[in-house]
Design an enzyme around this catalytic site. Sequence first.
Site, PDB file in Angstrom:
ATOM      1  N   LYS A   7     -10.793 -15.234   6.080  1.00  0.00           N
ATOM      2  CA  LYS A   7     -11.360 -14.061   6.766  1.00  0.00           C
ATOM      3  C   LYS A   7     -12.446 -14.406   7.773  1.00  0.00           C
ATOM      4  O   LYS A   7     -12.620 -13.722   8.775  1.00  0.00           O
ATOM      5  CB  LYS A   7     -11.892 -13.065   5.739  1.00  0.00           C
ATOM      6  CG  LYS A   7     -10.775 -12.341   5.000  1.00  0.00           C
ATOM      7  CD  LYS A   7     -11.279 -11.104   4.290  1.00  0.00           C
ATOM      8  CE  LYS A   7     -10.124 -10.287   3.759  1.00  0.00           C
ATOM      9  NZ  LYS A   7      -9.481 -10.919   2.580  1.00  0.00           N
TER      10      LYS A   7
ATOM     11  N   GLU B 232     -15.903  -2.266   7.363  1.00  0.00           N
ATOM     12  CA  GLU B 232     -15.468  -1.638   6.125  1.00  0.00           C
ATOM     13  C   GLU B 232     -15.075  -2.759   5.172  1.00  0.00           C
ATOM     14  O   GLU B 232     -14.702  -3.846   5.609  1.00  0.00           O
ATOM     15  CB  GLU B 232     -14.262  -0.733   6.379  1.00  0.00           C
ATOM     16  CG  GLU B 232     -12.887  -1.422   6.388  1.00  0.00           C
ATOM     17  CD  GLU B 232     -12.675  -2.455   7.495  1.00  0.00           C
ATOM     18  OE1 GLU B 232     -13.332  -2.326   8.541  1.00  0.00           O
ATOM     19  OE2 GLU B 232     -11.877  -3.396   7.294  1.00  0.00           O
TER      20      GLU B 232
ATOM     21  N   SER C 269      -4.450 -18.940   1.316  1.00  0.00           N
ATOM     22  CA  SER C 269      -5.430 -18.087   2.010  1.00  0.00           C
ATOM     23  C   SER C 269      -6.831 -18.111   1.428  1.00  0.00           C
ATOM     24  O   SER C 269      -7.800 -17.912   2.151  1.00  0.00           O
ATOM     25  CB  SER C 269      -4.916 -16.652   2.076  1.00  0.00           C
ATOM     26  OG  SER C 269      -4.672 -16.137   0.781  1.00  0.00           O
TER      27      SER C 269
HETATM   28  C1  PLP Z   1      -8.303 -10.402   2.069  1.00  0.00           C
HETATM   29  C2  PLP Z   1      -7.425 -11.486   1.564  1.00  0.00           C
HETATM   30  C3  PLP Z   1      -6.018 -11.443   1.728  1.00  0.00           C
HETATM   31  C4  PLP Z   1      -5.315 -10.263   2.334  1.00  0.00           C
HETATM   32  O1  PLP Z   1      -5.650  -9.951   3.640  1.00  0.00           O
HETATM   33  P1  PLP Z   1      -4.680 -10.274   4.874  1.00  0.00           P
HETATM   34  O2  PLP Z   1      -5.288  -9.557   6.006  1.00  0.00           O
HETATM   35  O3  PLP Z   1      -3.317  -9.765   4.516  1.00  0.00           O
HETATM   36  O4  PLP Z   1      -4.672 -11.754   5.039  1.00  0.00           O
HETATM   37  C5  PLP Z   1      -5.273 -12.514   1.285  1.00  0.00           C
HETATM   38  N1  PLP Z   1      -5.836 -13.578   0.681  1.00  0.00           N
HETATM   39  C6  PLP Z   1      -7.178 -13.668   0.504  1.00  0.00           C
HETATM   40  C7  PLP Z   1      -7.740 -14.870  -0.182  1.00  0.00           C
HETATM   41  C8  PLP Z   1      -8.010 -12.624   0.925  1.00  0.00           C
HETATM   42  O5  PLP Z   1      -9.331 -12.702   0.727  1.00  0.00           O
END
Ligand code: PLP
Length: 399
Positions: free
Chosen positions: A93, A115, A381
């Site tokens: 993020k 938000e 992610s």
């Molecule tokens: C917020 C988050 C997501 C989901 O958000 P996307 O906008 O779909 O990427 C996925 N994995 C992690 C670790 C997150 O913090």
Amino acid sequence: MTPTTYKEPTARGYYGQFGGAFIPEMLYPNVEELRDNYLTILADPEFQREYQQLLRDFVGRPTPLFEAKRLSKKYNTRIFLKREDLCHTGAHKVNNTVGQILLAQRLGKTRIIAETGAGQHGVATATVCALMGMECIVYMGSVDMERQRPNVERMRLLGAEVRPATSGSQTLKDATNEAIRDWISNPVDTHYIIGSVVGPHPYPDLVARLQSIISEEMRKQLLEKTGSELPQYVVACVGGGSNAAGAFYHFLDEPSVQLIAVEAAGHGITSGHSAATSVLGKPGIIHGSRTLLMQDEDGQITEPYSLSAGLDYPGIGPLHAYLAAEGRARFISIEDETALRAVAECSRLEGIIPALETAHALAALGELGAGPNDVVVINLSGRGDKDLETYMKYADSIK
Ligand SMILES: *Cc1c(COP(=O)(O)O)cnc(C)c1O
């Protein structure tokens, strides 16, 4: 008509029939200012220099592309993990918030609003505001504030003000409404940092471009490690779709690369407790954009459900709705229990505890049909520290 590129929306922000900017008239000036300036600012060499430098020295990029040998052995294919979990603040993020705060500065803004649902985007925003000495206000549903105490404390420690949204279900949707209200009242000095590839044009395109560093790095790293920039599969989980957009971006126009988007099925697609938008959603308008959206027969948005807070969003970004409609990406949905088993598998085979969101992407490994000569890249992610309490609670499923 087959598009020449999937990457770029039209001038009005459309990906096929999805996207656009459906906003109250009072918000026009804010969104227009952003739309008229974002491409010029992003292309400015001085912006790029500062963005790349922060990505390197503050975020910790490039993130490694790690060959997961024991997972590869188990699934009889060649698996690489793109380590976004090693980014500062523990997930992808921050790639977006670093870029947007530089953009806000160039637009002459001094105040940032955001938000947040689970609090991850709020923390990433509070982090870059502290870095730049900008005022930061994060709107968060009061129910979410209760559920995500540690992230509220992190934001406060970073100097942000967390304002509770007390209307409706007191969750993400209500926090978003409060943020929009704030932006309408403060059009001159305030920039609104949206956390995923959602919202009115130009946000989906802006956030996709800022996250595209993920696939830019992947191509270079794959060339080094496999002799080809192109894998057979790229897999990512989808909440709003920002990590997936970043991981797919530089492969979108490479038809030989299969793009796999993984949604949260929750308790099961037909259970009434799910967030599998590409399966359950119909076209509708949410947060200023026409996209696929979970709704009842009257067009009322239905509450999404996933054990993972980052995936329980009732829509997906318009780019992903388009990729689903065109068949450019294959959508898979994974139930809570299966994701929890993938947490244990990745932890024990690779020594990496993934976020619960990420575990959905890992759980899709069994469904890809990848062969021994294929290269599979999974976008890791985020890291699982934030989910430890959930993992403890569901220890029986994780065994
Ligand atoms: C917020 C988050 C997501 C989901 O958000 P996307 O906008 O779909 O990427 C996925 N994995 C992690 C670790 C997150 O913090």
